[in-house]
Enzyme design. Sequence first.
Site, PDB file in Angstrom:
ATOM      1  N   HIS A 137     -25.449  74.923   0.338  1.00 37.52           N
ATOM      2  CA  HIS A 137     -24.190  75.583   0.017  1.00 37.52           C
ATOM      3  C   HIS A 137     -24.102  76.159  -1.398  1.00 37.52           C
ATOM      4  CE1 HIS A 137     -20.343  76.578   1.785  1.00 37.52           C
ATOM      5  NE2 HIS A 137     -19.741  76.275   0.640  1.00 37.52           N
ATOM      6  N   GLU A 183     -23.471  82.378   0.910  1.00 40.18           N
ATOM      7  CA  GLU A 183     -22.966  83.366  -0.029  1.00 40.18           C
ATOM      8  C   GLU A 183     -23.902  83.601  -1.229  1.00 40.18           C
ATOM      9  OE1 GLU A 183     -18.201  82.616   0.867  1.00 40.18           O
ATOM     10  OE2 GLU A 183     -19.089  81.728  -0.920  1.00 40.18           O
ATOM     11  N   GLU A 311     -16.430  81.541   7.645  1.00 44.19           N
ATOM     12  CA  GLU A 311     -15.259  81.142   6.862  1.00 44.19           C
ATOM     13  C   GLU A 311     -14.166  82.190   7.005  1.00 44.19           C
ATOM     14  OE1 GLU A 311     -15.977  80.310   2.748  1.00 44.19           O
ATOM     15  OE2 GLU A 311     -17.757  79.077   3.130  1.00 44.19           O
TER      16      GLU A 311
END
Length: 572
Positions: A137, A183, A311
């Site tokens: 993450h 991301e 998300e």
Amino acid sequence: MKKIIGKILSAALALSLSLTALMLPSSAAEANFENANQAVENITVGWNLGNALDPVGDWIDSSNGTAPYETAWGNPVTTKEMLTVVKNAGYNAVRVPVSWAQHIDNEGNIDKVWLDRVNEVVDYVISQGMYCILNTHHERDYWFKASMSSYYTYEKRFSNLWNQIATRFRNYDEKLIFEAYNEILDEAGNWTESNSTDAYEAANKFNQLFVNTVRLTGGNNSMRNLMVQTYSAGSSDKTFNNFVMPNDTVSNHIIVQVHNYDPQAFTNKDVTWTTPTKEWGSDKDKSEIDWIMQNFKNFSDRINAPVVIGEFGSMDQNNEAARARHASYFVKAAYDRGVKCFVWDDGGNYTLLDRRSLTWKFPTIVEEMIKSVPARISETPVSEIESPDVPESLKATTKSTSSIDLTWNASDGATGYNIYRASTKSGELKKIDSVLDTSYTDKGLKKGTTYYYVVEAYTAANDSEAVSEYSSKVSASATSPAPSSVTAKKSKSGSAVIKWTKSSGASGYEVFIAPKGGKFSKAATITGSSKCSYTKTGLSKGKTYNVKVRSYVTVNNKKVYSPYTQTVTVKV
């Protein structure tokens, strides 16, 4: 979610992994494993376990296990009960964001305690029949970024990290999906799209390295569904046009993930680049969402792979009704175009579940988004699922005064195992947990109490489950364990020195001696846990004796014994 952390740690040497010879699954095995389209079709709505295993920060106390990381950003330690609430609400998939940067060394070797905790949380999800998405993450805050210089610096470390994760979980079934990264950003930290083709090339290369590494670990990983993201999980035309689908050794086993928090004037109460609003639901609002979802479908069609929104969500502005309208329309518009959604829940600005009270803070939002998608109906009646074999060789072993270890042999056809316990031999067996492995530690037991256990295997198919008969019943006491070793040596003529290892929590020990071939009798009782030796005198010279020891704890003036140690012999 975007979380800015101060320092970027340096990293160095990494362990190499050859990616030249890829493992090919058999066609039969591939046919029996759910493909990417089937997985996305079977997912209804997903939920993010945000800010639980993903917090990072140089200030976090690393000397006290995993809990300080789990609670660093304001949430309590994750429990299985939390995920049960999520499932009961109607979600059937959970994304588990995990940050690894502060739990690996410079070569990417994972701290075992951290990996074990991640495994435990994954099991909370999988054991309840939900899909689990496991990722890396907040790595960009500490090491790899979307640049070719970063790729060449960290490719071996990245590969080693995923090699260990994939190896740990390679026997898990199709409900577990790996996600390469979250991301990823270029060196300048640009969101949505980058001004550098170098950034897109690196993002694509990390995705390819991830796929290659996981496939090499074999087992179910040779055909497991994998998720990759676009640059920054963005969806601009430039970002979509620069995305390259990884090559794979199996067809239709890659899912592409994007993120979307539109319209940010509504979803982000802290927005500064546009005029904020608490309202949503006009025809114009809906047409904007329709355009976004059609763009995702067009992208999915072009790359010939399913797309999920990993998300989405909105911050609370005392506007639950508007947020519920947005969530419902967002999820339904995506569903109508074959795209599935995972709502972001971080326990903070995007809270939906109160993880302390195990209640939904904004139940209308949850209810409306779940209602917007048809419930998934099991395709396999229970009567048509073949029951797995009964677990065999169940063994219960005292671990401490408050815990007992259970182990058993794997059952053919089993997805997992249900564990039952009773506090008396003929008492009612109550289910205490479900696990995917063939071992379990029962903790928090009452000192000095004997417990009785059985295990049943289960096979899950879609939303149905078939179980085996119970295993044979076994028992063990929550007492001090038997000393792990014992020795007996001749001291002088007619005597022997007996020594053993200390047992945690013991009130004392008992020593037993028997002439070889004869009956054991108690030779001594030693009070206290620290004294771990005894000299036996008066033995017959030249004879051989057998020796064994057991520990005990005293509860309400009654001794509760451990099993005996192994028997050793001594000639005096």
